[in-house]
Design an enzyme around this catalytic site. Sequence first.
Site, PDB file in Angstrom:
ATOM      1  N   ALA A 114       0.837  -1.041   0.018  1.00 17.97           N
ATOM      2  CA  ALA A 114      -0.314  -0.053  -0.116  1.00 17.97           C
ATOM      3  C   ALA A 114       1.057   1.284   0.006  1.00 17.97           C
ATOM      4  O   ALA A 114       1.132   1.880   0.981  1.00 17.97           O
ATOM      5  CB  ALA A 114      -0.762   0.051   1.241  1.00 17.97           C
ATOM      6  N   ALA A 116       1.313   4.212  -2.147  1.00 11.16           N
ATOM      7  CA  ALA A 116       1.097   5.612  -2.445  1.00 11.16           C
ATOM      8  C   ALA A 116       0.854   6.654  -1.233  1.00 11.16           C
ATOM      9  O   ALA A 116       0.264   6.434  -0.208  1.00 11.16           O
ATOM     10  CB  ALA A 116      -0.193   5.708  -3.406  1.00 11.16           C
ATOM     11  N   PRO A 117       1.631   7.814  -1.163  1.00 11.64           N
ATOM     12  CA  PRO A 117       2.447   8.557  -2.409  1.00 11.64           C
ATOM     13  C   PRO A 117       3.438   8.108  -2.480  1.00 11.64           C
ATOM     14  O   PRO A 117       4.376   8.739  -3.410  1.00 11.64           O
ATOM     15  CB  PRO A 117       1.937   9.871  -2.108  1.00 11.64           C
ATOM     16  CG  PRO A 117       2.145  10.162  -0.556  1.00 11.64           C
ATOM     17  CD  PRO A 117       1.474   8.680  -0.068  1.00 11.64           C
ATOM     18  N   GLY A 118       4.172   7.275  -1.776  1.00  4.15           N
ATOM     19  CA  GLY A 118       5.528   6.768  -1.683  1.00  4.15           C
ATOM     20  C   GLY A 118       6.739   7.273  -0.988  1.00  4.15           C
ATOM     21  O   GLY A 118       7.886   7.154  -1.360  1.00  4.15           O
ATOM     22  N   SER A 119       6.295   7.633   0.198  1.00  4.87           N
ATOM     23  CA  SER A 119       7.509   7.886   1.109  1.00  4.87           C
ATOM     24  C   SER A 119       8.368   6.738   1.282  1.00  4.87           C
ATOM     25  O   SER A 119       9.366   6.968   1.390  1.00  4.87           O
ATOM     26  CB  SER A 119       7.065   8.400   2.591  1.00  4.87           C
ATOM     27  OG  SER A 119       5.964   9.351   2.456  1.00  4.87           O
ATOM     28  N   LYS A 120       7.744   5.708   1.750  1.00 12.43           N
ATOM     29  CA  LYS A 120       8.908   4.411   1.910  1.00 12.43           C
ATOM     30  C   LYS A 120       9.274   3.778   0.742  1.00 12.43           C
ATOM     31  O   LYS A 120      10.497   3.439   0.841  1.00 12.43           O
ATOM     32  CB  LYS A 120       7.813   3.585   2.747  1.00 12.43           C
ATOM     33  CG  LYS A 120       7.719   3.831   4.209  1.00 12.43           C
ATOM     34  CD  LYS A 120       6.214   3.827   4.646  1.00 12.43           C
ATOM     35  CE  LYS A 120       5.954   4.912   5.791  1.00 12.43           C
ATOM     36  NZ  LYS A 120       5.056   5.716   5.580  1.00 12.43           N
ATOM     37  N   ASP A 165      -5.804  -4.373  -5.460  1.00  8.48           N
ATOM     38  CA  ASP A 165      -6.296  -4.607  -4.069  1.00  8.48           C
ATOM     39  C   ASP A 165      -5.136  -5.382  -3.445  1.00  8.48           C
ATOM     40  O   ASP A 165      -4.727  -6.530  -4.063  1.00  8.48           O
ATOM     41  CB  ASP A 165      -7.700  -5.263  -3.987  1.00  8.48           C
ATOM     42  CG  ASP A 165      -7.997  -5.380  -2.544  1.00  8.48           C
ATOM     43  OD1 ASP A 165      -7.095  -5.320  -1.694  1.00  8.48           O
ATOM     44  OD2 ASP A 165      -9.337  -5.427  -2.334  1.00  8.48           O
ATOM     45  N   CYS A 236      -0.175   4.902  11.094  1.00  7.88           N
ATOM     46  CA  CYS A 236       0.223   6.202  11.633  1.00  7.88           C
ATOM     47  C   CYS A 236      -1.000   6.244  12.654  1.00  7.88           C
ATOM     48  O   CYS A 236      -1.614   7.551  12.459  1.00  7.88           O
ATOM     49  CB  CYS A 236       0.295   7.380  10.563  1.00  7.88           C
ATOM     50  SG  CYS A 236      -1.090   7.660   9.647  1.00  7.88           S
TER      51      CYS A 236
HETATM   52  C1  LIG Z   1      -0.830   4.920   4.922  1.00  8.37           C
HETATM   53  S1  LIG Z   1      -1.361   5.080   3.398  1.00  8.37           S
HETATM   54  C2  LIG Z   1       0.305   4.459   2.539  1.00  8.37           C
HETATM   55  C3  LIG Z   1       1.312   5.422   2.718  1.00  8.37           C
HETATM   56  C4  LIG Z   1       2.735   5.128   1.796  1.00  8.37           C
HETATM   57  N1  LIG Z   1       2.934   3.586   2.208  1.00  8.37           N
HETATM   58  C5  LIG Z   1       3.586   6.114   1.946  1.00  8.37           C
HETATM   59  O1  LIG Z   1       4.578   5.809   2.615  1.00  8.37           O
HETATM   60  O2  LIG Z   1       3.556   7.077   1.271  1.00  8.37           O
HETATM   61  C6  LIG Z   1      -2.387   3.883   3.041  1.00  8.37           C
HETATM   62  C7  LIG Z   1      -2.521   3.364   1.518  1.00  8.37           C
HETATM   63  O3  LIG Z   1      -3.241   2.224   1.474  1.00  8.37           O
HETATM   64  C8  LIG Z   1      -4.086   2.297   0.210  1.00  8.37           C
HETATM   65  N2  LIG Z   1      -5.094   1.151   0.303  1.00  8.37           N
HETATM   66  C9  LIG Z   1      -6.158   0.985   1.020  1.00  8.37           C
HETATM   67  N3  LIG Z   1      -6.707  -0.060   0.977  1.00  8.37           N
HETATM   68  C10 LIG Z   1      -5.891  -0.731  -0.117  1.00  8.37           C
HETATM   69  C11 LIG Z   1      -6.003  -2.199  -0.304  1.00  8.37           C
HETATM   70  N4  LIG Z   1      -7.070  -3.171  -0.072  1.00  8.37           N
HETATM   71  N5  LIG Z   1      -4.948  -2.379  -1.200  1.00  8.37           N
HETATM   72  C12 LIG Z   1      -4.001  -1.647  -1.501  1.00  8.37           C
HETATM   73  N6  LIG Z   1      -3.784  -0.480  -1.019  1.00  8.37           N
HETATM   74  C13 LIG Z   1      -4.922  -0.009  -0.206  1.00  8.37           C
HETATM   75  C14 LIG Z   1      -4.788   3.661   0.278  1.00  8.37           C
HETATM   76  O4  LIG Z   1      -5.104   4.235  -1.012  1.00  8.37           O
HETATM   77  C15 LIG Z   1      -3.482   4.548   0.769  1.00  8.37           C
HETATM   78  O5  LIG Z   1      -2.304   5.113  -0.193  1.00  8.37           O
END
Ligand SMILES: C[S@@+](CC[C@H](N)C(=O)[O-])C[C@H]1O[C@@H](n2cnc3c(N)ncnc32)[C@H](O)[C@@H]1O
Length: 309
Positions: A114, A116-120, A165, A236
């Site tokens: 999961a 986006a937006p890609g910090s990690k 997903d 978070c």
């Molecule tokens: C906490 S954010 C991720 C931040 C990201 N890891 C970063 O470091 O920038 C959680 C992400 O989970 C995604 N998400 C929610 N349900 C999901 C699913 N079933 N499968 C994949 N991604 C999902 C959301 O769109 C969101 O971008």
Amino acid sequence: MPLFSSEQERRYRLLLGDEFEEFQKACERPLPTVMRCNTLKANPKEVFPMIEEDGFEVTPLEWYPYAARVSGPLNNLGNTIPHFGGLFYLQEEASLLPVMILKPEPKELILDIASAPGSKATQAAQHMDNKGVIVANDVSGERLKALSYHIERMGILNITITQMDGRRFGRLTPNTFHKVIADCPCSGEGTIRKDSRASQDPSPKARKRLTETQKALLVSAYKAAIPGGLILYSTCTLAPEENEGVVSYLLENYKCSTIPVELPGFSARQGIERWEEQRFHPMVKNALRIYPHLNDTGGFFLSLIRKEG
Ligand SMILES: C[S@@+](CC[C@H](N)C(=O)[O-])C[C@H]1O[C@@H](n2cnc3c(N)ncnc32)[C@H](O)[C@@H]1O
């Protein structure tokens, strides 16, 4: 308007005991801005002075060599030429921890389930020196656009993007990835210093839906990892149901263990084994809880998990 709802305050008092007042004061303060230098393009010795020349004050972090706190009269770092040129990424300080702990290496195959937006994902790319492969997935096309922008701007060559997903990876690519980042969607309580709406409680139904998604994403991450591979679960939020509750579910149902983590120069509390009526698996105490008052950051939770061979 009070910062916390009465239910939130009750939960935080239970979680923090004597530390509650200090925690509350920290939540009222604005969050420091932090930038991570993109070592694929330049090193901190080059980038930090450039930002200072733009009128910002730069204080390098003691515990992570590539990042610094930045302050200035105009806190618009995202609109500077070094940012457009991909020399740095704006990232909350505690969110630097997962990649630092997971230590992705060149030649490894990494899944960010999961992303986006890609910090990690972008941080992992720089730790891997643009080698190996990172599969950066997210379900949201809108959020993946931001990731594509960062990949291009930062000169990253080892990230491939998928939009699906994340719960499907375990079935589609079992036993495949050396390391998996599962930075899951959550109630976001730890972001309250950036957005005071984070103090609103999710309804019990919404919380249940979130924990179900978190468990399914973590199980999928587990299945997609090679035997002996590492999974980094993070959120978070500070809610035990979304943190220890989710890790405990994996420990109780799948062959895996948590790994204790050392963070020199950074304070954290252990994962908790009990919450209200619930008792979690004892290994959740290897997880880390990052509270805003401990290091003047956002709130964060993380757990390093090994899939048994
Ligand atoms: C906490 S954010 C991720 C931040 C990201 N890891 C970063 O470091 O920038 C959680 C992400 O989970 C995604 N998400 C929610 N349900 C999901 C699913 N079933 N499968 C994949 N991604 C999902 C959301 O769109 C969101 O971008």
